[in-house]
Structures are given as C-alpha cells and as structure tokens.
Design an enzyme around this catalytic site. Sequence first.
Site, PDB file in Angstrom:
ATOM      1  N   SER A  21     -12.371 -77.135 -14.654  1.00 34.48           N
ATOM      2  CA  SER A  21     -13.706 -77.043 -15.256  1.00 34.48           C
ATOM      3  C   SER A  21     -14.553 -78.284 -14.993  1.00 34.48           C
ATOM      4  O   SER A  21     -14.130 -79.411 -15.268  1.00 34.48           O
ATOM      5  CB  SER A  21     -13.527 -76.866 -16.771  1.00 34.48           C
ATOM      6  OG  SER A  21     -14.689 -77.278 -17.453  1.00 34.48           O
ATOM      7  N   GLY A  22     -15.765 -78.057 -14.506  1.00 32.00           N
ATOM      8  CA  GLY A  22     -16.677 -79.183 -14.288  1.00 32.00           C
ATOM      9  C   GLY A  22     -17.031 -79.869 -15.591  1.00 32.00           C
ATOM     10  O   GLY A  22     -17.127 -81.101 -15.671  1.00 32.00           O
ATOM     11  N   LEU A  23     -17.192 -79.056 -16.641  1.00 37.90           N
ATOM     12  CA  LEU A  23     -17.514 -79.621 -17.949  1.00 37.90           C
ATOM     13  C   LEU A  23     -16.381 -80.536 -18.420  1.00 37.90           C
ATOM     14  O   LEU A  23     -16.617 -81.674 -18.839  1.00 37.90           O
ATOM     15  CB  LEU A  23     -17.725 -78.482 -18.963  1.00 37.90           C
ATOM     16  CG  LEU A  23     -17.892 -78.902 -20.417  1.00 37.90           C
ATOM     17  CD1 LEU A  23     -19.147 -79.737 -20.604  1.00 37.90           C
ATOM     18  CD2 LEU A  23     -17.924 -77.681 -21.336  1.00 37.90           C
ATOM     19  N   ASP A  50     -22.206 -83.148 -17.632  1.00 38.99           N
ATOM     20  CA  ASP A  50     -21.894 -82.086 -16.667  1.00 38.99           C
ATOM     21  C   ASP A  50     -23.117 -81.843 -15.781  1.00 38.99           C
ATOM     22  O   ASP A  50     -23.607 -80.728 -15.664  1.00 38.99           O
ATOM     23  CB  ASP A  50     -21.490 -80.832 -17.463  1.00 38.99           C
ATOM     24  CG  ASP A  50     -20.949 -79.722 -16.572  1.00 38.99           C
ATOM     25  OD1 ASP A  50     -20.661 -79.994 -15.390  1.00 38.99           O
ATOM     26  OD2 ASP A  50     -20.821 -78.583 -17.065  1.00 38.99           O
ATOM     27  N   ASP A  93     -13.999 -75.413 -10.380  1.00 39.69           N
ATOM     28  CA  ASP A  93     -15.397 -75.160 -10.696  1.00 39.69           C
ATOM     29  C   ASP A  93     -16.191 -76.129  -9.815  1.00 39.69           C
ATOM     30  O   ASP A  93     -16.359 -77.300 -10.152  1.00 39.69           O
ATOM     31  CB  ASP A  93     -15.611 -75.455 -12.185  1.00 39.69           C
ATOM     32  CG  ASP A  93     -17.070 -75.444 -12.582  1.00 39.69           C
ATOM     33  OD1 ASP A  93     -17.909 -75.083 -11.742  1.00 39.69           O
ATOM     34  OD2 ASP A  93     -17.339 -75.792 -13.746  1.00 39.69           O
ATOM     35  N   ASP A 126     -19.269 -76.330  -9.062  1.00 44.20           N
ATOM     36  CA  ASP A 126     -20.708 -76.419  -9.342  1.00 44.20           C
ATOM     37  C   ASP A 126     -21.506 -75.719  -8.235  1.00 44.20           C
ATOM     38  O   ASP A 126     -21.241 -74.584  -7.931  1.00 44.20           O
ATOM     39  CB  ASP A 126     -21.128 -77.880  -9.540  1.00 44.20           C
ATOM     40  CG  ASP A 126     -20.523 -78.461 -10.820  1.00 44.20           C
ATOM     41  OD1 ASP A 126     -20.100 -77.668 -11.677  1.00 44.20           O
ATOM     42  OD2 ASP A 126     -20.452 -79.699 -10.946  1.00 44.20           O
ATOM     43  N   GLU A 142     -21.783 -71.918  -7.953  1.00 44.46           N
ATOM     44  CA  GLU A 142     -22.800 -71.179  -8.706  1.00 44.46           C
ATOM     45  C   GLU A 142     -24.155 -71.305  -8.032  1.00 44.46           C
ATOM     46  O   GLU A 142     -24.441 -72.306  -7.356  1.00 44.46           O
ATOM     47  CB  GLU A 142     -22.845 -71.689 -10.154  1.00 44.46           C
ATOM     48  CG  GLU A 142     -23.228 -73.138 -10.310  1.00 44.46           C
ATOM     49  CD  GLU A 142     -22.872 -73.683 -11.701  1.00 44.46           C
ATOM     50  OE1 GLU A 142     -21.678 -73.712 -12.040  1.00 44.46           O
ATOM     51  OE2 GLU A 142     -23.795 -74.108 -12.416  1.00 44.46           O
ATOM     52  N   LYS A 170     -26.767 -79.778 -10.904  1.00 39.80           N
ATOM     53  CA  LYS A 170     -26.821 -78.664 -11.871  1.00 39.80           C
ATOM     54  C   LYS A 170     -26.765 -79.182 -13.315  1.00 39.80           C
ATOM     55  O   LYS A 170     -26.523 -80.369 -13.570  1.00 39.80           O
ATOM     56  CB  LYS A 170     -25.691 -77.653 -11.611  1.00 39.80           C
ATOM     57  CG  LYS A 170     -24.295 -78.203 -11.464  1.00 39.80           C
ATOM     58  CD  LYS A 170     -23.664 -78.840 -12.692  1.00 39.80           C
ATOM     59  CE  LYS A 170     -23.543 -77.922 -13.877  1.00 39.80           C
ATOM     60  NZ  LYS A 170     -22.245 -77.249 -13.928  1.00 39.80           N
ATOM     61  N   ASN A 227     -25.185 -77.871 -17.230  1.00 37.62           N
ATOM     62  CA  ASN A 227     -24.280 -76.898 -17.830  1.00 37.62           C
ATOM     63  C   ASN A 227     -25.059 -75.671 -18.310  1.00 37.62           C
ATOM     64  O   ASN A 227     -26.173 -75.796 -18.829  1.00 37.62           O
ATOM     65  CB  ASN A 227     -23.516 -77.530 -19.003  1.00 37.62           C
ATOM     66  CG  ASN A 227     -22.469 -76.586 -19.554  1.00 37.62           C
ATOM     67  OD1 ASN A 227     -22.767 -75.727 -20.380  1.00 37.62           O
ATOM     68  ND2 ASN A 227     -21.254 -76.722 -19.079  1.00 37.62           N
ATOM     69  N   SER A 228     -24.473 -74.505 -18.133  1.00 32.09           N
ATOM     70  CA  SER A 228     -25.157 -73.242 -18.431  1.00 32.09           C
ATOM     71  C   SER A 228     -25.570 -73.123 -19.889  1.00 32.09           C
ATOM     72  O   SER A 228     -26.465 -72.333 -20.226  1.00 32.09           O
ATOM     73  CB  SER A 228     -24.237 -72.067 -18.084  1.00 32.09           C
ATOM     74  OG  SER A 228     -23.845 -72.150 -16.740  1.00 32.09           O
ATOM     75  N   ARG A 257     -20.594 -67.464  -8.283  1.00 29.82           N
ATOM     76  CA  ARG A 257     -20.955 -67.331  -9.697  1.00 29.82           C
ATOM     77  C   ARG A 257     -22.436 -67.015  -9.830  1.00 29.82           C
ATOM     78  O   ARG A 257     -23.296 -67.759  -9.337  1.00 29.82           O
ATOM     79  CB  ARG A 257     -20.597 -68.642 -10.401  1.00 29.82           C
ATOM     80  CG  ARG A 257     -21.198 -68.830 -11.766  1.00 29.82           C
ATOM     81  CD  ARG A 257     -20.464 -69.961 -12.443  1.00 29.82           C
ATOM     82  NE  ARG A 257     -21.188 -70.543 -13.549  1.00 29.82           N
ATOM     83  CZ  ARG A 257     -20.714 -71.537 -14.292  1.00 29.82           C
ATOM     84  NH1 ARG A 257     -19.526 -72.050 -14.035  1.00 29.82           N
ATOM     85  NH2 ARG A 257     -21.430 -72.014 -15.289  1.00 29.82           N
ATOM     86  N   HIS A 298     -21.686 -64.829 -15.537  1.00 26.81           N
ATOM     87  CA  HIS A 298     -21.648 -65.685 -16.712  1.00 26.81           C
ATOM     88  C   HIS A 298     -22.728 -65.273 -17.717  1.00 26.81           C
ATOM     89  O   HIS A 298     -23.783 -64.766 -17.331  1.00 26.81           O
ATOM     90  CB  HIS A 298     -21.857 -67.145 -16.298  1.00 26.81           C
ATOM     91  CG  HIS A 298     -21.315 -68.130 -17.293  1.00 26.81           C
ATOM     92  ND1 HIS A 298     -20.458 -67.792 -18.297  1.00 26.81           N
ATOM     93  CD2 HIS A 298     -21.504 -69.476 -17.425  1.00 26.81           C
ATOM     94  CE1 HIS A 298     -20.144 -68.850 -19.002  1.00 26.81           C
ATOM     95  NE2 HIS A 298     -20.773 -69.905 -18.486  1.00 26.81           N
TER      96      HIS A 298
HETATM   97  C1  SPV Z   1     -17.191 -75.193 -16.830  1.00 24.09           C
HETATM   98  O1  SPV Z   1     -16.151 -75.028 -17.469  1.00 24.09           O
HETATM   99  O2  SPV Z   1     -17.548 -76.276 -16.410  1.00 24.09           O
HETATM  100  C2  SPV Z   1     -18.064 -74.030 -16.553  1.00 24.09           C
HETATM  101  C3  SPV Z   1     -18.098 -72.967 -17.516  1.00 24.09           C
HETATM  102  O3  SPV Z   1     -18.754 -74.076 -15.610  1.00 24.09           O
HETATM  103  S1  SPV Z   1     -19.403 -73.307 -18.526  1.00 24.09           S
HETATM  104  O4  SPV Z   1     -19.234 -74.568 -19.168  1.00 24.09           O
HETATM  105  O5  SPV Z   1     -19.398 -72.197 -19.484  1.00 24.09           O
HETATM  106  O6  SPV Z   1     -20.627 -73.268 -17.741  1.00 24.09           O
HETATM  107 MG    MG Z   2     -19.029 -75.889 -14.838  1.00 20.93          MG
END
Ligand code: SPV
Ligand code: MG
Length: 544
Positions: free
Chosen positions: A45-47, A57, A84, A86, A113, A119, A121-122, A158, A189
């Site tokens: 996970s990027g986060l 992130d 992930d 990005d 994505e 980027k 975070n979503s 994504r 997502h």
């Molecule tokens: C992550 O885990 O970094 C993701 C999922 O990309 S989210 O945080 O939901 O975007």
């Molecule tokens: Mg991410």
Amino acid sequence: MNTIRRTTQLRNLLHSDQTEFILEAHNGLSARIVEEAGFRGIWGSGLALSAQHAVRDNNELSWTQVVNILEFMSDATTIPILLDGDTGYGDFNNMRRLVRKLEQRDIGGVCIEDKLFPKTNSFIQGERQELEDVETFCGKIQAGKDAQQDADFCIVARVEALIAGWGLEEALRRGEAYRRAGADAILIHSKLSRPDEILAFAREWDNRCPLVIVPTKYYSTPTEVFREQGISLVIWANHLVRSAIAAMQATPRMIHETESLVEVEGRVATVAEIFRLQGADELLEAEKIYARSTRQEATAIILAASRGQGMDELTRDRPKVMIPVAGKTVLRRLVDKFKAQGINDITVVGGYRSEAIDAQGVKLVVNADWESGSELASLSCALDALSDNSVLLYGDLLFRTYILNNLMDWESDLLVVVDSSPLDQAAGNKNDLAYCSAADDRAMYQQKVSLERISSDVEWQGRPPDGRWIGMLRARGAGRQHLLDALGQLRGEPGYETMGVPDLVNRLVANGHAPQVQYISGHWMDINNLEDLQRAGDFAQGQA
Ligand code: SPV
Ligand code: MG
C-alpha cells in the site's frame, strides 16, 4: 515453502475461481506477519508505505525508496506482493523502468491508477482529483506490459472515475480501454460507505477480466456479497499500519503514565518473538555449518575456587577474583579483556564464597569441594566449557592485552605462556618454574619452543629454569582431547586431590603432547599477598 514463481502466484490469485484476499504490509516485518497469518498475497500500500515514515501519500516517498522497502518485503516472504504503484511515478518511460526494477525484486505485479503525478490519496478530496487522459494512461499500461520479462507479471489498472465523481459510465469506459490496452485486471475504487456503485460496476463489467476492490470505506459489507458478485480479489488495504499505530500509541502512553514497564510487559510482543520473526534460529543453525573461525567459538575458563593465602582480611567475604583493583574487580578486568578479544563464552569456577562472585556476563559453576584444594577438581567442573578453542587461566591474573591477543593468534594445539624475565624480578607463583626446549630468543617472533616441565625445583637436569609459567594455557583443536585424556588419567591416580594445573601440563608432556611456549617478558602479575595487591593497583593504572 511455495516454489511457484510469485508472478504466477499472483496471476493464479486473480484467475482463481473463488474470491481471494490480500492484506496490506509496509515493511519486511509486517510482510512476514501477513504471510504467517495465512494470506496468499500482500498489498504494498502506498498509504502505508509512506505513513510508516510519517510522510504523506502524495509521492513524498520517492519511487526508489518504495523499491528499497519492497526488497525487504520480498526477501522476508514467499508470497506475491502487488505493489500499489500510484501513477507509475511518471510517464510511460518511468513505468517501464519501474516494471523492470520490480521484476528484479521478485514482485508479483503492480497496480497503477489513472491520476496525475504527484497523486493524492483517494480519500482526501477525491472529487477534486484530476484524472489522466485515457489514451495517455493506456500507453502507460502498454509500455509496462512490453517492458516485463516474465509473462506472468501482472499489471492492474485502477479506475478512479468514481472517486473523482465521474459516474459509472466513465468508469466502465475507462475500465474497458485499460483492458484493451493490456491490463491483467481492473481495480475499481470507491469512497462510499456502501458498496452500491462497486456492485453496479461489477454487474456491468461481467467478468471481462478479473476485478479487484478495496472495501476500506464499505467495510461493513458482508464478504459474501463480494463472492456472489464474482469479485476476484479483495484488498484489505491498510489494516496493519493502522493496528501498528493503535498499538504504538497505547504503549508509550502507558509507559509515560506509569513510569514503569510492568503494565506493558504482558501486552507487547516478547523479545523472543522478535527473534523468531527475524529468523534468529536459522542463523544459529547456519553458524554451526559455516562459521568455522576458531576465534568465534573461543571459550575461557577462569579458576577461582580457592581462597588463597596471605590476604585473610580482604578475602573474608569474597574470593580473590572479587577484590577490587583500581576500582574494578580482578574478575571484571579479566572479563573485559576476554570480551575485547571476542571471547564471550566465559566460565568461572567458584568455590570459596562463590555467592559473592558477580556472575554478570559469565557462567558460574561451583566446585562444592573447593576446600580439598584440587585445581583439577575445579577444572573438572567446567569441562562443558572446554571447546575446540579454550583459554584456561587462574582468576588472580592481571596481564597486558597483547598477551591474550598473541595467545589466540598462535596455531598450536596446546600453548602455555612463560615469562622469561630473570626470576628475581619476575612476578608470580614461585612454584611454577618452567623448563623449556630452548631459552627465550627475544630476537625471534613465535620462536618454536616446547615446554618440558613445570615445577617448583629451581634446578632440573642440571640447569636453571627458562622462566615462569604465568598460569595461562590454551587448548585448541586436538589439544582439547589431549587435555581431557590427561585429566582422565590423573583422576585415577593417588594424590589427585592435591594436584594442580602444572601436574596436568606435565602429564601432557609425558603423553607426547608437550605444549608450545609463548615467551613474554613481564607485563603480567598475579595477586598472592597484600604487597601484590598494591602493585596490582599500579599495574592496572599503568594499563589504563
Ligand atoms: C493504498 O492503500 O495506498 C491505496 C488504497 O491506494 S487507498 O488508500 O484506499 O487509496
Ligand atoms: Mg495508494
């Protein structure tokens, strides 16, 4: 252990006929924990990767930093990691390079994505996020697919259209374009707390290629719903970093409040558990096979059982080894010397007042029969400590560091240290006169001389002694067995109760295993009386 390639494992997960699950990890340790929990894949996970370093992130972690962390995660596991990735950290060309670097680190696949670099975070102002141009993103997917060497490496595309507020139609249009561009799976997502838009997408998508979801926000949806909708892969996206944060906040709070470790001890992992997760046992096993350096296995045996004479007042409550010399006990001085030499396996044979011995950093064995005065009985208590590379010495010795250094350097199986300075000047026990095959030729380094006898006689075979044995003996390799054999012989003989290490050494000579002699000239002393003790202070200070 899974021998299937990790790229293939990930591909199999995406194409399995049931819904599969992968869990977030963000470093080697958490990745190993995910695998141990039974998961068949890991979400890089990027986060979480950025959060563990307290950065945002927003691509604040550089892509090479991400790849470095992945290397640890990959090394720590055997299951596939889906990174992930990005936006692919740039354009199509950055994407190509990323794929190559990931393959080199045995990563199963990457998810990119359709947003712009850097980027966000979503879940942070998702509707304000700008999407990548569809064609540009398709080019990035295609470049990645063309760059991969392993046919099973997976690229997951994504779709962020729902996050950015574009609606189902745009999401489907993008999903289809990415599939045609070569994406192995589509991740759709959503930031809603209900799964409705995801399920609507899945229905329309109708398994054109594997579908991946991240139910962080719609977490309360029964998993059965995802199964029924034919979702290929569910990503539990951030639950290890979140559990780590909660635990890491609770622990310092408690320690700070209580100013003690008592409350937390039972709530945190044991140190033994850390070692297990690190694979410490494997290293110990490997050392047995590969770490053959004699130095590493060296042991020391310190004989400290007898009370000694002439120091009644000072040894009323403690043995000689515990007498302080210039602020530090004789034993501590010896232990420090051994440790500095890399000898950490140190056994002390105590007897008289053994309860007063400071056993920190040493193994203490007790000769209950110390009063009989047999040094060999004391030595017999420490035979477990006799290794292929052992130093045996008396506990009242002070010596300059180089003497031990040199002793460990010599190759001989048996070695004794003999002080060749004139007898009236030399320190030490007047009983331990050494007769050798040649006198000390100070001009020679590592002169080949063997011991012929240790005795209290001031003359032997019509000649004076060549020096004085300082009470230090080294046995290595076959020397260990020679020593054990000689000890075994003496044990059955009359007078054993009063025998000392010199008797053992003389038996070695008689058995044809005469120790080699390492000559020194001064630079040591032992403590036999109060006068010695006074000199010892000066000696120790002179060394410091
Ligand atoms: C992550 O885990 O970094 C993701 C999922 O990309 S989210 O945080 O939901 O975007
Ligand atoms: Mg991410």
